[in-house]
Design an enzyme around this catalytic site. Structure first.
Site, PDB file in Angstrom:
ATOM      1  N   LYS A 181       0.854  -1.187   0.000  1.00  6.57           N
ATOM      2  CA  LYS A 181       0.000   0.000   0.000  1.00  6.57           C
ATOM      3  C   LYS A 181       0.889   1.236   0.000  1.00  6.57           C
ATOM      4  CE  LYS A 181      -1.854   2.297   3.313  1.00  6.57           C
ATOM      5  NZ  LYS A 181      -1.600   3.640   2.688  1.00  6.57           N
ATOM      6  N   GLU A 257       9.880   0.967  10.667  1.00  8.75           N
ATOM      7  CA  GLU A 257      10.852   2.049  10.478  1.00  8.75           C
ATOM      8  C   GLU A 257      10.076   3.333  10.711  1.00  8.75           C
ATOM      9  OE1 GLU A 257      12.535   5.069   9.385  1.00  8.75           O
ATOM     10  OE2 GLU A 257      12.332   4.406   7.306  1.00  8.75           O
ATOM     11  N   CYS A 291      13.276  10.727   7.188  1.00 12.35           N
ATOM     12  CA  CYS A 291      13.406  10.329   8.592  1.00 12.35           C
ATOM     13  C   CYS A 291      14.857  10.364   9.039  1.00 12.35           C
ATOM     14  CB  CYS A 291      12.805   8.948   8.808  1.00 12.35           C
ATOM     15  SG  CYS A 291      13.531   7.675   7.754  1.00 12.35           S
ATOM     16  N   GLU A 388      10.151  15.766  14.719  1.00 15.26           N
ATOM     17  CA  GLU A 388      10.687  15.762  13.361  1.00 15.26           C
ATOM     18  C   GLU A 388      10.254  17.037  12.643  1.00 15.26           C
ATOM     19  OE1 GLU A 388      11.414  11.802  10.979  1.00 15.26           O
ATOM     20  OE2 GLU A 388       9.396  11.790  11.809  1.00 15.26           O
TER      21      GLU A 388
END
Length: 485
Positions: A181, A257, A291, A388
């Site tokens: 997906k 992850e 990331c 982040e």
């Protein structure tokens, strides 16, 4: 190419059991070019019924694929590598159109992403085991490896090709059928790649694609079905935690992850030229939307002024615009929400006492752009130090002692990657031991490599992708005892 720049034969449906079709309920979702805000095309918006059909296909195809000789699986993956490489122009342009990254970086992703196909084509024929006498001498131990079974792969929007190859390649090498997906923002590259896999010989049902804007709705029937045996997810930590809880019900093998908050440490003895080069790569590659992007620049006080001056000068020379335009180094963010988030984090840092040296403003449309930005003296409590950024914002704090630097680097729930610049070998070895991250760049701002295990610790996830460790995520060990005679 059509007048939109898209390949003329680009599939836009769901792929189930080798057949492309519309969504079960007929819904579609638009794919937007973030550089213009215009619609590129619309694709089938997969429904829960499509997810169930995809699992039906994967479960049916699984035994045949698992029994396919490893050399044959390897040769299919190698053909995929060769074909992606041959069609690099097509893949690079498509990624830039749907995601926004500069074309030069898109070519880099084609090179990086295709390497997973080559690497795991080589690993497919090296799946081993062991045989030996047990310590008591009463029998022989046989340990064999077999594929875990159907795998559900959820990929993010920021690296549309590499995230697909990094998950699909080891799964296919191990003998697992997959349902992938891709993110609804950037599904087109995965759709084109899936079409390519069919063309190079992947059997029907082994790779199924269900792009959808209804992530939770299509995921639930898969995770609740006992036939699914593996979940691999790349995305945010909050979503990862939810998926882990759901995966626990059927005790699925999981690879996660998740988010990062990478520290970038520069010590007084660092080669400052190299550190500035590394900072530009670690922060601004992919427009900061990675990331692995450096999030917190922790710089020794004695070199902070010079470092800030140098990176500010470099940033002021960057060119913002459409990634398809020659010379552009900073493309658009993925959507308007990303621009709002970046702007809010910069405002928060300034409110806490940070000082702006360049940038700091959103750019009027069309498209979703934000100025590359440098902030110094970012203060404790600022969101930039906790969250982040996922945008082109470089924030600097300072330190005096090694212990202070390490404490600041580790002061986060995340632990994906760290970067450190020092010419002191003893200090470098101490940092390897003390920094709480799954990966580390020592005097480099780029760590990703298909031959190396990619992954984090703490809230940055579990499991590894790439390297010898990557294929192990799709294999389970079986132990057999043969009594001595």
């Amino acid at each position: 190419m059509t007048d939109t720049g898209l390949p003329q034969d680009l599939p836009t449906g769901v792929l189930i059991n080798g057949e492309w079709s519309g969504a079960a309920d007929g819904r579609t979702v638009a794919v937007i070019n973030p550089a213009t805000g215009d619609e590129l095309t619309s694709i089938a918006d997969a429904a829960p019924a499509d997810a169930r059909a995809a699992l039906d296909a994967a479960a049916a195809a699984g035994p045949g694929w698992a029994s396919t000789p490893p050399r044959q699986r390897a040769e299919i993956l190698r053909r995929a590598f060769d074909e992606v490489t041959r069609r690099k122009d097509e893949f690079a342009r498509l990624m830039t159109l749907e995601m926004g990254k500069p074309l030069a970086e898109a070519y880099g992703e084609v090179t990086y992403g295709s390497e997973f196909l080559r690497w795991f084509s080589e690993e497919a024929v090296r799946i081993g085991g062991r045989y030996g006498l047990n310590p008591e001498g009463t029998g022989r131990i046989v340990v064999s490896q077999r594929p875990v079974g159907p795998a559900y792969l959820i990929t993010p929007w920021n690296f549309p090709l590499a995230m697909a190859t990094r998950k699909i390649a080891p799964a296919l090498a191990a003998g697992c059928p997959v349902i992938i997906k891709p993110a609804a923002n950037t599904p087109l590259t995965t759709l084109l790649f899936a079409q390519l896999l069919s063309e190079v010989g992947v059997p029907a049902g082994v790779v199924n694609v269900i792009a959808s804007s209804r992530a939770a709705e299509v995921t639930e029937p898969l995770l609740s079905d006992p036939r699914l045996r593996k979940l691999s997810f790349t995305g945010s930590t909050p979503v990862g935690r939810t998926l882990l809880a759901q995966a626990a019900q059927n005790v699925l093998r999981t690879s996660m992850e998740l988010g990062g908050n990478a520290p970038f440490l520069i010590f007084a003895d660092a080669d400052l030229d190299a550190a500035v080069d590394g900072a530009m790569t670690a922060k601004f590659r992919n427009i900061g939307q990675a990331c692995t992007a450096a999030n917190r620049f922790i710089v020794h006080a004695s070199v902070a002024d010079e470092f800030v001056a140098r990176v500010t000068a470099r940033v002021e020379k960057m060119t913002v615009g459409s990634g398809l335009t020659e010379g552009v180094t900073i493309g658009p963010l993925i959507d308007a929400k990303a621009v709002d988030s970046t702007d809010a984090m910069v405002a928060d840092a300034l409110d806490h006492g940070a000082r702006l040296t360049t940038g700091g403003e959103r750019i009027a449309g069309p498209g979703y752009f934000y100025e590359p930005t440098v902030l110094r003296d970012v203060q404790p409590g600022s969101r930039l130090l906790r969250e982040e950024i996922f945008g082109p914002v470089l924030g600097v704090t300072t330190f005096e002692t090694d212990d202070e630097a390490v404490a600041a680097a580790n002061d986060t729930e995340y632990g994906l990657v760290s970067y450190a610049y020092t010419t002191d070998l003893a200090r470098a070895h101490r940092l390897i031991e003390r920094l709480e991250t799954g990966m580390m760049g020592l005097n480099t701002g780029l760590v990703s490599n298909a031959a190396a295990p990619f992954g984090g610790v703490k809230a940055s996830g579990l499991g590894r992708e790439g390297g010898q460790e990557g294929i192990a995520e799709y294999l389970e060990s079986k132990y057999t005892l043969i009594p001595a005679t």
